[in-house]
Enzyme design. Structure first.
Site, short mmCIF file in Angstrom:
data_model
loop_
_atom_site.label_atom_id
_atom_site.label_comp_id
_atom_site.label_asym_id
_atom_site.label_seq_id
_atom_site.Cartn_x
_atom_site.Cartn_y
_atom_site.Cartn_z
N ILE A 1 0.88 -1.16 0.00
CA ILE A 1 0.00 0.00 0.00
C ILE A 1 0.92 1.21 0.00
O ILE A 1 1.87 1.28 0.79
CB ILE A 1 -0.94 -0.01 1.23
CG1 ILE A 1 -1.87 1.21 1.21
CG2 ILE A 1 -0.18 -0.10 2.54
CD1 ILE A 1 -2.93 1.18 2.32
N SER A 2 0.71 2.14 -0.90
CA SER A 2 1.59 3.30 -1.03
C SER A 2 1.54 4.18 0.20
O SER A 2 0.55 4.22 0.93
CB SER A 2 1.19 4.15 -2.24
OG SER A 2 1.41 3.46 -3.43
N GLN A 3 2.62 4.92 0.40
CA GLN A 3 2.64 5.90 1.48
C GLN A 3 1.54 6.93 1.24
O GLN A 3 1.15 7.22 0.10
CB GLN A 3 4.01 6.55 1.58
CG GLN A 3 4.44 7.30 0.35
CD GLN A 3 5.96 7.37 0.24
OE1 GLN A 3 6.56 6.58 -0.46
NE2 GLN A 3 6.56 8.30 0.95
#
Length: 266
Positions: A112-114
């Site tokens: 999951i992206s920052q």
């Protein structure tokens, strides 16, 4: 969501975005940074993370998105980031660091992206309440959840079947009724649901897939990373009739798009 297809933790750590100097703090997150994310005892470690997710989410918006030099300015995006429970889209054992300034593994070599990356790409997409949006790369479903409150409909495709199934269940459980998830290769998009007002892509093809362009409405927008394995650029594309206006936004590093595109020629 960024699709990192590295199977090991080291691969995950080395596979982060890289950008210009002023963005590197957020978009670049090396091995040391990833290790610190998991063991640091000052605010983001598992043992010290505030269990109050609402407070952690508010801090995330204030410190990572709103109070910085490269602040997110779109009020709807900020509101969505402040309301969507990011901790529900990460593995249970990592929920206490769900709001830290970095990506997290979600299984199957994916992350999951920052938060800043999600907000940045969403803002560049310029979502509107009447939009129908195609997302290529569902991951855990977090990006789709962010878009859900900003647009009319979200159609999201995920090439990893297990992630697609999990995201569909979680999005339904959390009440995101205007999101549809499909397992499949995103290269050809979602033809029967086209045309779309906007398209967001979270893996890097070596060229913009023509089927995605074809499924974009006249006047539509697309945010997509394009390039090889080492050098990539995040683009904002605008479709005007037969013309495709391209604006380079940021040097990035995403994993390559897999699937059918590897068997097609430009």
């Amino acid at each position: 969501m960024m699709k990192y297809r590295y199977s090991s933790f080291v691969g995950f750590a080395l596979g982060q975005n890289t950008g210009s100097a002023r963005h590197r703090k957020r978009l670049g997150f090396g091995l040391v940074g990833c290790l610190l994310l998991l063991v640091c005892s000052e605010g983001i470690g598992l043992e010290n993370e505030n269990p109050d997710y609402a407070a952690a989410r508010a801090r995330m918006v204030k410190q990572q998105l709103d109070g910085t030099r490269d602040a997110i300015k779109h009020p709807g995006v900020l509101k969505a980031m402040a309301s969507v429970p990011r901790h529900e889209f990460v593995p249970e054992e990592l929920r206490e660091v769900a709001y830290a300034d970095g990506p997290l593994p979600i299984g199957y070599g994916q992350t999951i992206s920052q938060p800043y990356v999600v907000a940045f790409m969403t803002e560049k997409l310029d979502p509107k309440p009447t939009d129908k949006v195609l997302e290529i790369g569902t991951g855990s479903g977090y990006q789709a959840a962010i878009l859900s409150g900003l647009v009319s409909e979200v159609y999201s495709m995920e090439i990893v079947e297990e992630l697609a199934e999990r995201a569909q269940i979680d999005l339904a459980r959390l009440g995101y009724r205007n999101v549809k998830v499909r397992h499949g290769d995103g290269y050809r998009g979602w033809r029967e649901a086209a045309p779309f007002d906007a398209v967001i892509v979270t893996c890097a093809p070596d060229r913009v897939p023509q089927p995605l362009v074809d499924q974009l409405k006249d006047g539509g927008r697309m945010v997509i990373p394009v390039g090889g394995s080492l050098v990539q650029t995040l683009y904002l594309l605008r479709k005007h009739g037969a013309q495709l206006e391209q604006e380079a936004i940021l040097p990035v590093r995403f994993v390559p798009m897999t699937g059918e595109i590897r068997n097609t020629t430009p």
